[in-house]
Design a protein around this motif. Structure first.
Motif, short mmCIF file in Angstrom:
data_model
loop_
_atom_site.label_atom_id
_atom_site.label_comp_id
_atom_site.label_asym_id
_atom_site.label_seq_id
_atom_site.Cartn_x
_atom_site.Cartn_y
_atom_site.Cartn_z
N ASP A 113 -8.83 6.80 3.42
CA ASP A 113 -7.53 6.59 4.06
C ASP A 113 -7.02 5.18 3.80
OD1 ASP A 113 -7.69 9.14 5.01
OD2 ASP A 113 -8.34 8.57 7.04
N LEU A 114 -7.93 4.19 3.85
CA LEU A 114 -7.53 2.80 3.62
C LEU A 114 -7.00 2.62 2.20
CD1 LEU A 114 -7.41 -0.10 4.68
CD2 LEU A 114 -9.77 -0.41 3.90
N THR A 115 -7.73 3.22 1.25
CA THR A 115 -7.26 3.16 -0.14
C THR A 115 -5.91 3.84 -0.29
OG1 THR A 115 -9.56 3.20 -0.92
CG2 THR A 115 -7.85 3.77 -2.51
N PHE A 116 -5.78 4.96 0.41
CA PHE A 116 -4.52 5.71 0.37
C PHE A 116 -3.36 4.84 0.85
CE2 PHE A 116 -1.53 8.46 2.71
CZ PHE A 116 -1.08 9.25 1.67
N TYR A 117 -3.54 4.20 2.01
CA TYR A 117 -2.47 3.38 2.57
C TYR A 117 -2.23 2.11 1.75
CZ TYR A 117 -2.31 6.38 6.65
OH TYR A 117 -2.16 7.46 7.48
N ASN A 119 -2.58 1.88 -1.45
CA ASN A 119 -1.81 2.28 -2.63
C ASN A 119 -0.34 2.49 -2.30
OD1 ASN A 119 -4.08 2.22 -4.26
ND2 ASN A 119 -4.54 4.40 -3.94
N ILE A 120 -0.08 2.91 -1.07
CA ILE A 120 1.30 3.11 -0.65
C ILE A 120 2.00 1.77 -0.42
CG2 ILE A 120 2.79 3.99 1.19
CD1 ILE A 120 0.88 6.31 1.53
N MET A 121 1.28 0.87 0.31
CA MET A 121 1.90 -0.39 0.72
C MET A 121 1.87 -1.44 -0.38
SD MET A 121 2.88 0.61 3.58
CE MET A 121 3.62 -0.93 4.10
N ALA A 122 0.83 -1.43 -1.20
CA ALA A 122 0.71 -2.45 -2.25
C ALA A 122 0.36 -1.79 -3.57
CB ALA A 122 -0.36 -3.48 -1.86
N PRO A 123 1.27 -1.07 -4.15
CA PRO A 123 0.98 -0.33 -5.38
C PRO A 123 0.97 -1.23 -6.61
CG PRO A 123 3.28 -0.12 -4.83
CD PRO A 123 2.66 -0.94 -3.73
N SER A 124 0.47 -0.69 -7.68
CA SER A 124 0.56 -1.39 -8.96
C SER A 124 1.96 -1.22 -9.53
CB SER A 124 -0.49 -0.82 -9.92
OG SER A 124 -0.20 0.53 -10.21
N PHE A 202 4.38 9.23 3.63
CA PHE A 202 3.75 10.40 3.00
C PHE A 202 4.08 11.65 3.81
CE2 PHE A 202 0.69 9.01 6.12
CZ PHE A 202 0.16 10.19 6.65
N GLN A 203 3.84 12.80 3.18
CA GLN A 203 4.05 14.07 3.86
C GLN A 203 3.06 15.09 3.33
OE1 GLN A 203 8.12 15.46 4.22
NE2 GLN A 203 7.48 17.61 4.20
N ASP A 204 2.50 15.89 4.24
CA ASP A 204 1.56 16.96 3.87
C ASP A 204 2.29 18.30 3.87
OD1 ASP A 204 -0.36 15.02 3.88
OD2 ASP A 204 -1.14 15.52 5.86
#
Length: 246
Positions: A113-117, A119-124, A202-204
């Motif tokens: 989840d941390l990696t997920f967030y 990637n959302i907040m600080a993407p490449s 995000f959305q599921d």
């Protein structure tokens, strides 16, 4: 002619005593009985002392047996206590192991989840805007189909909402020919060809799907189309075997 003179025959004269043999036999019998009685009396006396000795030995043995029984009872109780303690220790160990597995699973989930967030907040620089993050499948034992979960994300600029439609198709073969089936035709939860979405982060999209008989799935294709000011498109294809290998 002189004849050889034969020696005269000798005779032994035994005094006849009427009843002598009977008296002798009786005397021997009496002596035998007396000797037997004396021997019995002596043996009885000695036997009495031996009996007393055996009686004393029996008491000692009984005391030793009683002590051994007490020790056996104590030892058995100790064994029972140790077995109970071991059972409790094993139960506690199993609980600890279960807790460790649960914690490790939870930690892995939190890391994901941390990696997920992150990637959302600080993407490449190469991954911004609308993204098809993941698509997962899990067998549904009750229906014989699959539970699916699609995750869409908006990476980078999350100040405003992003909206649009996402289409999911299952690509496979039937009767040796390629066939593409829309998710709408496989799932009762999906009514349209495109599923609407609107979110900031995000959305599921979740539901169940069932494959038609004779259809061999190969891939799942997801195409998301954002509309309005943030118009963009994200597409991703997932291998069916990779989705169902677990």
């Amino acid at each position: 002619m002189n004849e050889e003179r034969k020696p005269a025959e000798e005779y032994v004269v035994i005094r006849h005593r009427p009843g002598y043999r009977f008296r002798r036999t009786a005397i021997l019998l009496v002596f035998t009985i007396v000797a037997a009685v004396a021997g019995y009396a002596t043996g009885l006396a000695q036997g009495g002392f031996r009996f007393s000795s055996v009686e004393a030995s029996n008491e000692v043995l009984e005391d030793e047996l009683s002590a051994l029984r007490d020790n056996y009872t104590k030892a058995r109780q100790q064994v029972i206590n140790l077995e109970r303690g071991r059972a409790i220790d094993e139960q506690a160990l199993n609980q600890a192991r279960t807790s460790i597995v649960e914690l490790e699973t939870r930690i892995a989930s939190l890391k994901s989840d941390l990696t997920f967030y992150k990637n959302i907040m600080a993407p490449s620089e190469t991954s911004k805007g609308l993204q098809v993050d993941s698509f997962t499948l899990a067998p549904d034992r009750q229906t014989g189909g699959f539970d699916f979960k699609l995750v869409l994300t908006q990476v980078g600029n999350n100040k405003s909402y992003i909206a649009g439609l996402v289409a999911v198709n299952v690509i496979g073969r039937r009767d040796e020919e390629k066939e593409v089936i829309a998710l709408r035709d496989l799932s009762g939860e999906i009514e349209d060809l495109g599923v609407k979405f609107r979110f900031r982060y995000f959305q599921d999209v979740e539901g169940t799907l069932a494959l038609p008989e004779g259809f061999e799935p190969l891939e799942v294709q997801v195409v998301a189309q954002a509309e309005g000011k943030k118009s963009s498109q994200a597409e991703r294809t997932f291998d069916w075997d990779d989705l169902t290998e677990n």
